[in-house]
Design a protein around this motif. Structure first.
Motif, PDB file in Angstrom:
ATOM      1  N   GLU A   1      -5.041   4.313 -11.573  1.00  0.00           N
ATOM      2  CA  GLU A   1      -5.776   3.579 -10.535  1.00  0.00           C
ATOM      3  C   GLU A   1      -4.867   3.261  -9.353  1.00  0.00           C
ATOM      4  O   GLU A   1      -3.686   2.948  -9.529  1.00  0.00           O
ATOM      5  CB  GLU A   1      -6.343   2.274 -11.101  1.00  0.00           C
ATOM      6  CG  GLU A   1      -7.468   2.476 -12.096  1.00  0.00           C
ATOM      7  CD  GLU A   1      -8.061   1.140 -12.541  1.00  0.00           C
ATOM      8  OE1 GLU A   1      -7.962   0.161 -11.767  1.00  0.00           O
ATOM      9  OE2 GLU A   1      -8.603   1.091 -13.656  1.00  0.00           O
ATOM     10  N   PHE A   2      -5.456   3.303  -8.159  1.00  0.00           N
ATOM     11  CA  PHE A   2      -4.747   2.928  -6.938  1.00  0.00           C
ATOM     12  C   PHE A   2      -4.859   1.417  -6.765  1.00  0.00           C
ATOM     13  O   PHE A   2      -5.923   0.892  -6.469  1.00  0.00           O
ATOM     14  CB  PHE A   2      -5.360   3.659  -5.737  1.00  0.00           C
ATOM     15  CG  PHE A   2      -4.693   3.338  -4.422  1.00  0.00           C
ATOM     16  CD1 PHE A   2      -3.455   3.856  -4.121  1.00  0.00           C
ATOM     17  CD2 PHE A   2      -5.319   2.513  -3.500  1.00  0.00           C
ATOM     18  CE1 PHE A   2      -2.833   3.562  -2.908  1.00  0.00           C
ATOM     19  CE2 PHE A   2      -4.714   2.210  -2.286  1.00  0.00           C
ATOM     20  CZ  PHE A   2      -3.467   2.738  -1.992  1.00  0.00           C
ATOM     21  N   ASP A   3      -3.764   0.701  -6.977  1.00  0.00           N
ATOM     22  CA  ASP A   3      -3.793  -0.762  -6.951  1.00  0.00           C
ATOM     23  C   ASP A   3      -2.506  -1.296  -6.325  1.00  0.00           C
ATOM     24  O   ASP A   3      -1.496  -1.483  -7.016  1.00  0.00           O
ATOM     25  CB  ASP A   3      -3.953  -1.317  -8.364  1.00  0.00           C
ATOM     26  CG  ASP A   3      -3.998  -2.840  -8.372  1.00  0.00           C
ATOM     27  OD1 ASP A   3      -4.132  -3.444  -7.289  1.00  0.00           O
ATOM     28  OD2 ASP A   3      -3.892  -3.430  -9.464  1.00  0.00           O
ATOM     29  N   PRO A   4      -2.500  -1.568  -5.018  1.00  0.00           N
ATOM     30  CA  PRO A   4      -1.286  -2.077  -4.359  1.00  0.00           C
ATOM     31  C   PRO A   4      -0.803  -3.414  -4.899  1.00  0.00           C
ATOM     32  O   PRO A   4       0.371  -3.763  -4.719  1.00  0.00           O
ATOM     33  CB  PRO A   4      -1.721  -2.206  -2.891  1.00  0.00           C
ATOM     34  CG  PRO A   4      -2.875  -1.277  -2.738  1.00  0.00           C
ATOM     35  CD  PRO A   4      -3.581  -1.316  -4.058  1.00  0.00           C
ATOM     36  N   GLU A   5      -1.678  -4.173  -5.574  1.00  0.00           N
ATOM     37  CA  GLU A   5      -1.276  -5.492  -6.061  1.00  0.00           C
ATOM     38  C   GLU A   5      -0.153  -5.409  -7.081  1.00  0.00           C
ATOM     39  O   GLU A   5       0.559  -6.390  -7.303  1.00  0.00           O
ATOM     40  CB  GLU A   5      -2.475  -6.230  -6.667  1.00  0.00           C
ATOM     41  CG  GLU A   5      -3.571  -6.572  -5.682  1.00  0.00           C
ATOM     42  CD  GLU A   5      -3.095  -7.528  -4.589  1.00  0.00           C
ATOM     43  OE1 GLU A   5      -2.149  -8.309  -4.844  1.00  0.00           O
ATOM     44  OE2 GLU A   5      -3.677  -7.499  -3.486  1.00  0.00           O
ATOM     45  N   ARG A   6       0.022  -4.264  -7.707  1.00  0.00           N
ATOM     46  CA  ARG A   6       1.114  -4.135  -8.667  1.00  0.00           C
ATOM     47  C   ARG A   6       2.480  -4.233  -7.964  1.00  0.00           C
ATOM     48  O   ARG A   6       3.506  -4.413  -8.617  1.00  0.00           O
ATOM     49  CB  ARG A   6       0.988  -2.836  -9.473  1.00  0.00           C
ATOM     50  CG  ARG A   6       1.196  -1.580  -8.725  1.00  0.00           C
ATOM     51  CD  ARG A   6       1.078  -0.339  -9.636  1.00  0.00           C
ATOM     52  NE  ARG A   6      -0.277   0.157  -9.786  1.00  0.00           N
ATOM     53  CZ  ARG A   6      -0.923   0.197 -10.950  1.00  0.00           C
ATOM     54  NH1 ARG A   6      -0.357  -0.261 -12.044  1.00  0.00           N
ATOM     55  NH2 ARG A   6      -2.146   0.689 -11.016  1.00  0.00           N
TER      56      ARG A   6
ATOM     57  N   VAL B   1       0.837  -1.204   0.000  1.00  0.00           N
ATOM     58  CA  VAL B   1       0.000   0.000   0.000  1.00  0.00           C
ATOM     59  C   VAL B   1       0.870   1.252   0.000  1.00  0.00           C
ATOM     60  O   VAL B   1       0.614   2.208  -0.736  1.00  0.00           O
ATOM     61  CB  VAL B   1      -0.955  -0.013   1.212  1.00  0.00           C
ATOM     62  CG1 VAL B   1      -1.632   1.344   1.391  1.00  0.00           C
ATOM     63  CG2 VAL B   1      -2.003  -1.106   1.047  1.00  0.00           C
ATOM     64  N   LEU B   2       1.914   1.248   0.816  1.00  0.00           N
ATOM     65  CA  LEU B   2       2.804   2.412   0.879  1.00  0.00           C
ATOM     66  C   LEU B   2       3.500   2.652  -0.454  1.00  0.00           C
ATOM     67  O   LEU B   2       3.634   3.796  -0.909  1.00  0.00           O
ATOM     68  CB  LEU B   2       3.841   2.217   1.980  1.00  0.00           C
ATOM     69  CG  LEU B   2       3.378   2.566   3.390  1.00  0.00           C
ATOM     70  CD1 LEU B   2       4.361   2.047   4.422  1.00  0.00           C
ATOM     71  CD2 LEU B   2       3.215   4.082   3.539  1.00  0.00           C
ATOM     72  N   ARG B   3       3.955   1.593  -1.095  1.00  0.00           N
ATOM     73  CA  ARG B   3       4.626   1.757  -2.383  1.00  0.00           C
ATOM     74  C   ARG B   3       3.686   2.336  -3.433  1.00  0.00           C
ATOM     75  O   ARG B   3       4.083   3.170  -4.257  1.00  0.00           O
ATOM     76  CB  ARG B   3       5.197   0.419  -2.851  1.00  0.00           C
ATOM     77  CG  ARG B   3       6.344  -0.066  -1.998  1.00  0.00           C
ATOM     78  CD  ARG B   3       6.987  -1.314  -2.562  1.00  0.00           C
ATOM     79  NE  ARG B   3       8.092  -1.744  -1.736  1.00  0.00           N
ATOM     80  CZ  ARG B   3       9.065  -2.540  -2.154  1.00  0.00           C
ATOM     81  NH1 ARG B   3       9.062  -2.989  -3.394  1.00  0.00           N
ATOM     82  NH2 ARG B   3      10.046  -2.897  -1.345  1.00  0.00           N
ATOM     83  N   GLU B   4       2.435   1.890  -3.405  1.00  0.00           N
ATOM     84  CA  GLU B   4       1.477   2.429  -4.364  1.00  0.00           C
ATOM     85  C   GLU B   4       1.130   3.875  -4.044  1.00  0.00           C
ATOM     86  O   GLU B   4       0.932   4.688  -4.958  1.00  0.00           O
ATOM     87  CB  GLU B   4       0.221   1.545  -4.393  1.00  0.00           C
ATOM     88  CG  GLU B   4      -0.867   2.011  -5.355  1.00  0.00           C
ATOM     89  CD  GLU B   4      -0.511   1.871  -6.836  1.00  0.00           C
ATOM     90  OE1 GLU B   4      -1.438   1.943  -7.662  1.00  0.00           O
ATOM     91  OE2 GLU B   4       0.690   1.705  -7.165  1.00  0.00           O
ATOM     92  N   LEU B   5       1.069   4.226  -2.768  1.00  0.00           N
ATOM     93  CA  LEU B   5       0.883   5.629  -2.396  1.00  0.00           C
ATOM     94  C   LEU B   5       2.004   6.488  -2.959  1.00  0.00           C
ATOM     95  O   LEU B   5       1.776   7.574  -3.504  1.00  0.00           O
ATOM     96  CB  LEU B   5       0.855   5.783  -0.870  1.00  0.00           C
ATOM     97  CG  LEU B   5      -0.430   5.460  -0.130  1.00  0.00           C
ATOM     98  CD1 LEU B   5      -0.189   5.576   1.376  1.00  0.00           C
ATOM     99  CD2 LEU B   5      -1.571   6.383  -0.544  1.00  0.00           C
TER     100      LEU B   5
END
Length: 428
Positions: A342-347, A288-292
Protein backbone atom coordinates in the motif's frame (compact mmCIF):
# COMPACT_ATOMS: atom_id res chain seq x y z
CA UNK A 1 12.06 -12.16 -18.39
CA UNK A 2 8.46 -10.94 -18.75
CA UNK A 3 8.49 -9.16 -15.39
CA UNK A 4 11.82 -9.53 -13.58
CA UNK A 5 11.15 -6.66 -11.17
CA UNK A 6 8.03 -8.20 -9.62
CA UNK A 7 9.31 -11.76 -9.99
CA UNK A 8 12.32 -11.00 -7.77
CA UNK A 9 10.08 -9.21 -5.26
CA UNK A 10 7.67 -12.16 -5.18
CA UNK A 11 10.54 -14.59 -4.60
CA UNK A 12 11.85 -12.45 -1.75
CA UNK A 13 8.42 -12.25 -0.09
CA UNK A 14 7.76 -15.97 -0.56
CA UNK A 15 11.12 -16.84 1.02
CA UNK A 16 10.53 -14.27 3.80
CA UNK A 17 13.87 -12.69 3.09
CA UNK A 18 15.98 -15.83 3.13
CA UNK A 19 18.58 -16.12 0.37
CA UNK A 20 17.34 -17.57 -2.91
CA UNK A 21 19.58 -19.18 -5.52
CA UNK A 22 18.32 -18.33 -8.99
CA UNK A 23 18.56 -20.56 -12.07
CA UNK A 24 20.97 -18.59 -14.28
CA UNK A 25 23.32 -20.99 -16.03
CA UNK A 26 26.81 -21.91 -14.85
CA UNK A 27 27.41 -18.78 -12.73
CA UNK A 28 25.74 -18.94 -9.29
CA UNK A 29 23.28 -16.05 -8.80
CA UNK A 30 21.77 -15.28 -5.39
CA UNK A 31 18.89 -12.98 -4.49
CA UNK A 32 19.66 -11.22 -1.19
CA UNK A 33 16.76 -9.29 0.35
CA UNK A 34 16.80 -9.56 4.17
CA UNK A 35 18.05 -6.27 5.69
CA UNK A 36 20.70 -8.12 7.76
CA UNK A 37 22.08 -9.74 4.61
CA UNK A 38 21.85 -6.52 2.59
CA UNK A 39 23.83 -4.76 5.30
CA UNK A 40 26.49 -7.47 5.21
CA UNK A 41 26.96 -7.13 1.44
CA UNK A 42 26.72 -3.34 1.13
CA UNK A 43 28.51 -2.39 4.34
CA UNK A 44 29.85 -5.12 6.61
CA UNK A 45 31.91 -6.96 3.97
CA UNK A 46 31.49 -4.52 1.09
CA UNK A 47 35.06 -4.83 -0.19
CA UNK A 48 34.36 -8.46 -1.10
CA UNK A 49 31.30 -7.55 -3.16
CA UNK A 50 32.38 -5.57 -6.19
CA UNK A 51 30.39 -3.82 -8.91
CA UNK A 52 31.77 -6.22 -11.45
CA UNK A 53 30.60 -9.23 -13.41
CA UNK A 54 28.05 -10.07 -16.01
CA UNK A 55 25.26 -7.77 -14.83
CA UNK A 56 27.56 -4.72 -14.95
CA UNK A 57 29.14 -5.49 -18.30
CA UNK A 58 26.38 -3.91 -20.45
CA UNK A 59 26.45 -0.69 -18.38
CA UNK A 60 30.20 -0.18 -18.77
CA UNK A 61 29.73 0.95 -22.37
CA UNK A 62 27.72 3.90 -21.10
CA UNK A 63 29.27 4.66 -17.71
CA UNK A 64 32.94 3.83 -18.23
CA UNK A 65 35.22 3.92 -15.17
CA UNK A 66 33.98 6.37 -12.58
CA UNK A 67 31.91 6.73 -9.43
CA UNK A 68 29.75 3.75 -10.45
CA UNK A 69 32.82 1.56 -10.85
CA UNK A 70 34.93 -0.03 -8.11
CA UNK A 71 38.54 -0.16 -7.03
CA UNK A 72 40.98 2.62 -7.93
CA UNK A 73 38.66 4.28 -10.47
CA UNK A 74 35.87 4.55 -7.89
CA UNK A 75 38.18 5.80 -5.13
CA UNK A 76 39.59 8.55 -7.36
CA UNK A 77 36.15 9.66 -8.60
CA UNK A 78 34.67 9.59 -5.11
CA UNK A 79 37.53 11.67 -3.73
CA UNK A 80 36.96 14.34 -6.38
CA UNK A 81 33.15 14.32 -6.61
CA UNK A 82 32.07 13.92 -3.01
CA UNK A 83 33.21 17.42 -1.90
CA UNK A 84 31.40 18.92 -4.91
CA UNK A 85 28.05 17.30 -4.06
CA UNK A 86 27.73 17.68 -0.30
CA UNK A 87 24.42 18.81 1.19
CA UNK A 88 26.04 22.16 2.09
CA UNK A 89 27.42 22.71 -1.42
CA UNK A 90 24.13 21.79 -3.08
CA UNK A 91 22.24 23.87 -0.51
CA UNK A 92 24.21 26.94 -1.48
CA UNK A 93 22.72 26.59 -4.97
CA UNK A 94 19.18 26.23 -3.65
CA UNK A 95 17.78 29.59 -4.67
CA UNK A 96 19.26 29.31 -8.14
CA UNK A 97 17.73 25.85 -8.46
CA UNK A 98 14.35 27.08 -7.22
CA UNK A 99 14.33 29.92 -9.78
CA UNK A 100 15.19 27.50 -12.59
CA UNK A 101 12.40 25.13 -11.50
CA UNK A 102 9.82 27.90 -11.20
CA UNK A 103 10.71 29.25 -14.63
CA UNK A 104 10.47 25.83 -16.27
CA UNK A 105 7.20 24.92 -14.48
CA UNK A 106 5.74 28.16 -15.81
CA UNK A 107 6.17 26.73 -19.31
CA UNK A 108 3.63 24.02 -18.43
CA UNK A 109 0.95 26.70 -18.70
CA UNK A 110 0.65 25.81 -22.38
CA UNK A 111 -0.77 22.41 -21.38
CA UNK A 112 -3.27 23.95 -18.97
CA UNK A 113 -4.39 26.36 -21.70
CA UNK A 114 -4.87 23.61 -24.28
CA UNK A 115 -6.53 21.11 -21.94
CA UNK A 116 -4.80 18.30 -23.83
CA UNK A 117 -3.07 15.35 -22.18
CA UNK A 118 0.73 15.20 -22.32
CA UNK A 119 3.46 12.69 -21.43
CA UNK A 120 4.38 13.43 -17.80
CA UNK A 121 7.57 11.38 -18.04
CA UNK A 122 8.90 13.48 -20.91
CA UNK A 123 8.00 16.80 -19.33
CA UNK A 124 9.42 15.87 -15.93
CA UNK A 125 12.61 14.54 -17.48
CA UNK A 126 13.09 17.82 -19.34
CA UNK A 127 12.26 19.87 -16.24
CA UNK A 128 14.74 17.93 -14.10
CA UNK A 129 17.26 18.01 -16.91
CA UNK A 130 17.24 21.79 -17.20
CA UNK A 131 17.50 22.14 -13.42
CA UNK A 132 20.37 19.69 -12.94
CA UNK A 133 22.26 21.14 -15.91
CA UNK A 134 22.43 24.53 -14.21
CA UNK A 135 23.95 23.00 -11.08
CA UNK A 136 26.34 20.59 -12.78
CA UNK A 137 27.35 22.55 -15.86
CA UNK A 138 26.60 26.20 -15.11
CA UNK A 139 25.97 28.01 -18.39
CA UNK A 140 28.23 25.72 -20.38
CA UNK A 141 25.50 23.76 -22.15
CA UNK A 142 22.97 25.26 -24.52
CA UNK A 143 19.27 24.50 -23.94
CA UNK A 144 19.21 22.73 -27.32
CA UNK A 145 22.07 20.39 -26.41
CA UNK A 146 20.67 19.97 -22.92
CA UNK A 147 17.40 18.71 -24.35
CA UNK A 148 19.27 16.00 -26.25
CA UNK A 149 20.69 14.49 -23.06
CA UNK A 150 17.54 13.40 -21.25
CA UNK A 151 15.95 11.47 -24.15
CA UNK A 152 19.31 9.82 -24.85
CA UNK A 153 19.56 8.59 -21.25
CA UNK A 154 15.98 7.33 -21.38
CA UNK A 155 16.71 5.52 -24.63
CA UNK A 156 19.87 3.95 -23.19
CA UNK A 157 18.14 2.87 -19.97
CA UNK A 158 15.36 1.11 -21.87
CA UNK A 159 17.60 -0.39 -24.55
CA UNK A 160 20.05 -2.00 -22.10
CA UNK A 161 17.33 -3.92 -20.22
CA UNK A 162 17.46 -7.09 -22.33
CA UNK A 163 21.26 -7.28 -22.10
CA UNK A 164 21.09 -6.97 -18.32
CA UNK A 165 18.82 -9.99 -18.08
CA UNK A 166 20.63 -12.05 -20.70
CA UNK A 167 24.12 -11.18 -19.44
CA UNK A 168 25.84 -14.38 -20.50
CA UNK A 169 25.05 -13.90 -24.20
CA UNK A 170 28.00 -12.95 -26.39
CA UNK A 171 28.00 -9.50 -27.96
CA UNK A 172 28.55 -11.22 -31.31
CA UNK A 173 24.87 -12.18 -31.04
CA UNK A 174 22.82 -9.09 -31.76
CA UNK A 175 19.84 -8.41 -29.53
CA UNK A 176 16.92 -5.98 -29.89
CA UNK A 177 18.04 -2.75 -28.32
CA UNK A 178 21.77 -3.06 -29.09
CA UNK A 179 21.69 -0.51 -31.91
CA UNK A 180 19.48 1.91 -29.95
CA UNK A 181 21.83 1.64 -26.96
CA UNK A 182 24.87 2.49 -29.08
CA UNK A 183 23.03 5.39 -30.73
CA UNK A 184 22.10 6.78 -27.30
CA UNK A 185 25.73 6.61 -26.13
CA UNK A 186 26.86 8.40 -29.29
CA UNK A 187 24.33 11.19 -28.68
CA UNK A 188 25.47 11.60 -25.07
CA UNK A 189 29.10 11.82 -26.18
CA UNK A 190 28.23 14.35 -28.89
CA UNK A 191 26.82 16.61 -26.16
CA UNK A 192 29.26 15.98 -23.30
CA UNK A 193 32.66 15.81 -25.00
CA UNK A 194 32.60 19.26 -26.71
CA UNK A 195 31.54 20.80 -23.39
CA UNK A 196 34.55 19.19 -21.68
CA UNK A 197 36.92 20.34 -24.43
CA UNK A 198 36.11 24.00 -23.89
CA UNK A 199 38.59 25.84 -21.72
CA UNK A 200 38.04 25.70 -17.97
CA UNK A 201 40.87 27.90 -16.68
CA UNK A 202 39.84 27.72 -13.02
CA UNK A 203 37.17 25.99 -10.96
CA UNK A 204 33.91 27.92 -10.91
CA UNK A 205 30.65 27.46 -9.05
CA UNK A 206 29.53 24.51 -11.17
CA UNK A 207 30.56 20.89 -10.78
CA UNK A 208 31.96 20.53 -14.31
CA UNK A 209 34.62 23.24 -14.05
CA UNK A 210 35.77 21.97 -10.64
CA UNK A 211 35.83 18.43 -11.98
CA UNK A 212 37.85 19.39 -15.08
CA UNK A 213 40.33 21.31 -12.95
CA UNK A 214 40.79 18.42 -10.47
CA UNK A 215 41.19 15.76 -13.14
CA UNK A 216 43.65 17.77 -15.22
CA UNK A 217 45.74 18.51 -12.15
CA UNK A 218 46.07 14.72 -11.86
CA UNK A 219 47.16 14.51 -15.49
CA UNK A 220 43.97 12.76 -16.61
CA UNK A 221 42.23 13.33 -19.91
CA UNK A 222 38.80 13.98 -21.30
CA UNK A 223 37.69 10.34 -21.26
CA UNK A 224 37.89 10.16 -17.48
CA UNK A 225 36.07 13.48 -17.12
CA UNK A 226 33.43 12.22 -19.55
CA UNK A 227 32.85 9.09 -17.44
CA UNK A 228 32.48 11.22 -14.30
CA UNK A 229 30.03 13.61 -15.96
CA UNK A 230 27.91 10.84 -17.49
CA UNK A 231 27.69 8.94 -14.20
CA UNK A 232 26.90 11.95 -12.02
CA UNK A 233 24.34 13.37 -14.44
CA UNK A 234 22.59 10.00 -14.61
CA UNK A 235 22.56 9.60 -10.82
CA UNK A 236 21.16 13.10 -10.29
CA UNK A 237 18.71 13.50 -13.16
CA UNK A 238 17.47 9.95 -13.75
CA UNK A 239 16.54 9.20 -10.14
CA UNK A 240 14.60 12.45 -9.76
CA UNK A 241 12.68 12.25 -13.05
CA UNK A 242 11.72 8.58 -12.77
CA UNK A 243 10.64 8.90 -9.12
CA UNK A 244 8.43 11.91 -9.85
CA UNK A 245 6.78 10.08 -12.76
CA UNK A 246 5.38 7.52 -10.28
CA UNK A 247 3.83 10.29 -8.18
CA UNK A 248 0.77 10.88 -10.35
CA UNK A 249 -0.57 7.29 -10.48
CA UNK A 250 0.02 7.08 -6.71
CA UNK A 251 -1.97 10.27 -6.02
CA UNK A 252 -4.73 9.14 -8.37
CA UNK A 253 -5.22 6.00 -6.26
CA UNK A 254 -5.06 7.92 -2.98
CA UNK A 255 -7.10 11.15 -3.24
CA UNK A 256 -6.79 11.58 0.53
CA UNK A 257 -2.99 11.75 0.19
CA UNK A 258 -3.35 14.15 -2.75
CA UNK A 259 -5.58 16.42 -0.67
CA UNK A 260 -3.05 16.58 2.19
CA UNK A 261 -0.23 17.26 -0.24
CA UNK A 262 -2.16 20.05 -1.99
CA UNK A 263 -3.06 21.59 1.37
CA UNK A 264 0.58 21.68 2.47
CA UNK A 265 1.74 23.30 -0.77
CA UNK A 266 -1.10 25.85 -0.55
CA UNK A 267 -0.10 26.69 3.02
CA UNK A 268 3.67 26.84 2.50
CA UNK A 269 4.09 28.10 -1.07
CA UNK A 270 0.70 29.58 -1.93
CA UNK A 271 0.63 30.88 -5.49
CA UNK A 272 4.43 30.85 -5.55
CA UNK A 273 7.07 31.25 -6.58
CA UNK A 274 8.65 28.31 -4.81
CA UNK A 275 11.85 29.09 -2.92
CA UNK A 276 14.58 27.01 -1.28
CA UNK A 277 13.48 28.49 2.04
CA UNK A 278 10.22 26.55 1.73
CA UNK A 279 11.96 23.17 1.99
CA UNK A 280 11.98 22.79 5.81
CA UNK A 281 8.20 23.32 5.89
CA UNK A 282 7.40 20.79 3.16
CA UNK A 283 7.21 17.94 5.69
CA UNK A 284 4.37 15.96 4.12
CA UNK A 285 5.90 16.42 0.67
CA UNK A 286 9.05 14.75 1.99
CA UNK A 287 6.97 11.89 3.43
CA UNK A 288 5.29 11.37 0.05
CA UNK A 289 8.66 11.28 -1.70
CA UNK A 290 10.06 8.73 0.74
CA UNK A 291 7.07 6.48 0.20
CA UNK A 292 7.44 6.84 -3.57
CA UNK A 293 11.06 5.72 -3.26
CA UNK A 294 10.02 2.80 -1.09
CA UNK A 295 7.58 1.40 -3.63
CA UNK A 296 9.35 2.49 -6.82
CA UNK A 297 13.06 3.06 -6.12
CA UNK A 298 14.78 4.42 -9.21
CA UNK A 299 17.89 2.36 -8.49
CA UNK A 300 15.97 -0.89 -8.17
CA UNK A 301 18.81 -3.39 -8.72
CA UNK A 302 22.32 -3.43 -7.17
CA UNK A 303 24.28 -6.36 -8.63
CA UNK A 304 27.52 -7.42 -6.94
CA UNK A 305 30.15 -10.09 -7.55
CA UNK A 306 31.77 -11.98 -4.68
CA UNK A 307 35.55 -11.80 -5.10
CA UNK A 308 36.14 -14.41 -2.39
CA UNK A 309 33.96 -17.13 -0.92
CA UNK A 310 31.78 -15.90 1.93
CA UNK A 311 28.82 -16.88 4.08
CA UNK A 312 25.71 -14.70 4.08
CA UNK A 313 22.93 -15.61 6.48
CA UNK A 314 24.47 -19.06 6.88
CA UNK A 315 24.50 -19.67 3.11
CA UNK A 316 27.81 -20.35 1.35
CA UNK A 317 28.42 -17.88 -1.48
CA UNK A 318 31.11 -19.01 -3.91
CA UNK A 319 33.88 -16.78 -5.23
CA UNK A 320 32.70 -15.33 -8.55
CA UNK A 321 29.02 -15.69 -7.65
CA UNK A 322 26.66 -12.88 -8.57
CA UNK A 323 24.59 -11.36 -5.78
CA UNK A 324 21.42 -9.41 -6.62
CA UNK A 325 20.16 -6.82 -4.16
CA UNK A 326 16.94 -5.04 -5.03
CA UNK A 327 15.41 -2.35 -2.80
CA UNK A 328 12.16 -2.96 -4.68
CA UNK A 329 12.03 -6.43 -3.07
CA UNK A 330 13.34 -5.55 0.40
CA UNK A 331 10.93 -2.61 0.65
CA UNK A 332 8.05 -5.09 0.20
CA UNK A 333 8.95 -7.64 2.87
CA UNK A 334 6.02 -8.28 5.23
CA UNK A 335 8.43 -8.93 8.09
CA UNK A 336 9.57 -5.29 8.06
CA UNK A 337 6.64 -3.33 6.64
CA UNK A 338 2.97 -3.26 7.55
CA UNK A 339 0.76 -3.45 4.46
CA UNK A 340 3.90 -3.29 2.28
CA UNK A 341 2.08 -3.02 -1.05
CA UNK A 342 0.00 0.00 0.00
CA UNK A 343 1.04 3.58 -0.72
CA UNK A 344 1.02 5.21 2.72
CA UNK A 345 3.26 8.26 3.39
CA UNK A 346 2.29 8.20 7.08
CA UNK A 347 4.78 5.40 7.64
CA UNK A 348 7.44 8.13 7.19
CA UNK A 349 5.90 10.54 9.67
CA UNK A 350 8.54 12.13 11.93
CA UNK A 351 9.70 9.53 14.45
CA UNK A 352 8.08 6.51 12.77
CA UNK A 353 11.16 5.50 10.77
CA UNK A 354 13.32 5.32 13.92
CA UNK A 355 11.88 1.88 14.70
CA UNK A 356 13.01 0.44 11.37
CA UNK A 357 16.06 -1.65 10.46
CA UNK A 358 18.67 0.57 8.80
CA UNK A 359 18.68 -1.60 5.67
CA UNK A 360 14.94 -2.20 5.46
CA UNK A 361 14.90 1.03 3.43
CA UNK A 362 17.81 1.96 1.19
CA UNK A 363 16.67 3.67 -2.05
CA UNK A 364 20.07 5.41 -2.36
CA UNK A 365 22.12 2.29 -1.71
CA UNK A 366 24.27 1.92 1.37
CA UNK A 367 27.74 1.69 2.80
CA UNK A 368 30.62 3.44 1.02
CA UNK A 369 28.66 3.37 -2.26
CA UNK A 370 25.83 5.56 -1.00
CA UNK A 371 24.59 7.60 -3.99
CA UNK A 372 26.38 10.95 -4.30
CA UNK A 373 23.36 12.43 -6.10
CA UNK A 374 21.18 12.19 -2.97
CA UNK A 375 21.54 15.88 -1.92
CA UNK A 376 20.52 17.00 -5.41
CA UNK A 377 17.46 14.75 -5.31
CA UNK A 378 16.45 15.86 -1.83
CA UNK A 379 16.50 19.48 -2.91
CA UNK A 380 15.16 19.27 -6.46
CA UNK A 381 12.33 16.73 -6.03
CA UNK A 382 10.29 18.54 -3.33
CA UNK A 383 10.84 21.90 -5.04
CA UNK A 384 9.51 20.49 -8.32
CA UNK A 385 6.43 19.00 -6.65
CA UNK A 386 5.73 22.25 -4.80
CA UNK A 387 6.24 24.36 -7.92
CA UNK A 388 3.88 22.20 -10.00
CA UNK A 389 1.16 22.00 -7.34
CA UNK A 390 1.32 25.71 -6.51
CA UNK A 391 0.09 26.34 -10.07
CA UNK A 392 -1.77 23.22 -11.19
CA UNK A 393 -3.85 20.20 -10.20
CA UNK A 394 -2.67 17.36 -12.46
CA UNK A 395 -5.33 14.83 -13.49
CA UNK A 396 -4.27 11.36 -14.59
CA UNK A 397 -5.56 10.15 -17.95
CA UNK A 398 -5.75 6.53 -19.05
CA UNK A 399 -5.99 4.77 -15.71
CA UNK A 400 -3.53 1.92 -15.40
CA UNK A 401 -2.20 -0.40 -14.31
CA UNK A 402 1.26 1.16 -14.27
CA UNK A 403 3.72 -1.70 -13.95
CA UNK A 404 7.51 -1.25 -13.73
CA UNK A 405 9.73 -1.57 -16.78
CA UNK A 406 13.07 -3.23 -15.87
CA UNK A 407 15.31 -0.55 -17.35
CA UNK A 408 18.56 0.71 -15.88
CA UNK A 409 16.35 2.87 -13.65
CA UNK A 410 12.79 1.97 -12.70
CA UNK A 411 10.09 3.64 -14.78
CA UNK A 412 6.48 2.84 -15.70
CA UNK A 413 6.11 0.46 -18.62
CA UNK A 414 3.42 2.66 -20.18
CA UNK A 415 3.16 6.42 -20.51
CA UNK A 416 1.82 8.44 -17.62
CA UNK A 417 -0.41 11.06 -19.23
CA UNK A 418 -1.68 14.12 -17.40
CA UNK A 419 -4.10 16.97 -17.98
CA UNK A 420 -3.35 20.17 -16.07
CA UNK A 421 -6.05 22.23 -14.36
CA UNK A 422 -5.09 25.57 -12.83
CA UNK A 423 -5.02 25.45 -9.04
CA UNK A 424 -7.53 27.39 -7.01
CA UNK A 425 -6.14 28.37 -3.64
CA UNK A 426 -7.64 26.32 -0.85
CA UNK A 427 -9.14 23.78 -3.28
CA UNK A 428 -7.95 20.18 -3.40
Amino acid sequence: MRDPVNTLAALARRSRGTIVRLPAGSTPVYLVSHPDHVQHVLRGNWENYQRQGMFWRPLRRLLGASILDDGAAWEASRGILQPLLTARKVGSLGEEMARAIDERVGELEVHAASGRAFDAGEELADLVNQTVIKVLFGGRLSPEDGRRLSPAYDKAARAVALRMFLPSLSYSMRLPGDRAYQEAIETIDEVVLPMIRRRHPRPGGDVLSALCHARRERGEGERQIRDDVVSVYGAAAESTATTLTWLWPALDRRPDVAAKLYAEVDRVVGAGPVRAGHLPELTYTSMVLRELMRLWPSGWLFPRMAEKADRVGGVAVEAGAQVLITPYATHRLDEFWERPLEFDPERFAPGAQERRHRYAYFPFGGGPHLCLGRPLFEMAAPLIIAAVLSRFRPILRGGGPFTPFPAGSLRPRRKVELVLVRARRGAA
